[in-house]
Design an enzyme around this catalytic site. Structure first.
Site: not given
Length: 270
Positions: A80, A106, A159, A173, A177, A206
């Site tokens: 990606v 994803n 997230s 991160y 997001k 998750i």
């Protein structure tokens, strides 16, 4: 109306609201975890699923399992972060399957490192995969949908960290997001007139293979997500988060765009 007739109508309505027969879905990061669960649900609802992953062997496993269950799926290699790779994948989907109608962005990474110790290469890598990758895939999906006159759905995986810090050492991160969440809103505004709906799912807690492996060394973890009871409903398997993606991809969500659907077991309200 008899009981059997009422049941028949209800089933037909559910199939109409949640069925994806005739749809072509590209799922990035489909080789494991949440991406694999999403692929399974979309295929189960009738979509032809392109299981895309930088690790072609894992994507092939996902696609093979779906085909063994009687679903339609093919595996494709995708980086990606590489524009040429993204363009090539969507061109192939156009040629072989008639073009994408559902895109699920994803693919993502979430390493841990305190900002003061972070090399710029790691910062760039996280943003390149999580945010640049989402941009590149969304751009090619929109181009293809418009070119073919197809209405469609784009679902980005954001997230809970886009709204509230969950762990120490996640600045790269969380910022990536946060960018995904705002990209979702802005793109939704741009393409609503073309019949393209853009939404995001913001998971939290998750229970994936990667999470399990990282949890083995909990001594290095700190932050709100490690506090007992913060996930009011507890961590959940990927299928529960994937269900939110299925909803946003389905006709049932035909009046929803520019939204971020939080699925966090109650973390943000605890």
């Amino acid at each position: 109306m008899t009981t059997s007739e009422a049941t028949s109508v209800d089933v037909g309505m559910l199939e109409e609201m949640f069925g994806l027969v005739g749809q072509v879905a590209v799922v990035t990061g489909a080789g494991a975890g949440l991406g694999k669960a999403i692929s399974g649900l979309l295929a189960g609802a009738g979509a032809t699923v392109v299981a895309a992953d930088i690790r072609l062997n894992t994507a092939e496993v996902t696609a093979a399992e779906l085909r063994a269950a009687g679903r339609r799926s093919i595996a494709m290699e995708l980086d990606v972060t590489d524009e040429a790779s993204v363009v090539a994948l969507f061109a192939r989907v156009e040629e072989e399957l008639g073009g994408v109608t559902i895109l699920v962005n994803n693919a993502g990474v979430y390493p841990q490192r305190l900002l003061e110790d972070m090399p710029v290469e790691e910062w760039d890598q996280v943003h390149s995969i999580n945010l640049r990758g989402t941009f590149l895939c969304a751009r090619e999906a929109v181009r293809g949908m418009k070119r073919g006159g197809r209405q469609g759905r784009i679902i980005n995986i954001s997230s809970i960290a886009a709204f509230n810090p969950a762990l120490m050492g996640n600045t790269h991160y969380t910022s990536s997001k946060g960018g995904v969440t705002m990209l979702t809103k802005t793109l939704a505004l741009e393409v609503a007139g073309d019949g393209i709906l853009v939404n995001a799912v913001a998971p939290g807690g998750i229970l994936t293979e990667t999470r399990a492996a990282r949890s083995a060394d909990t001594a290095t973890w700190s932050g709100p997500a490690t506090q007992p009871g913060r996930f009011l409903l507890g961590p959940a398997p990927p299928i529960k988060h994937a269900a939110a993606v299925l909803f946003l991809a389905s006709p049932a969500a035909s009046d929803v765009t520019g939204q971020t659907f939080v699925v966090d077991g109650g973390f943000l309200v605890s």
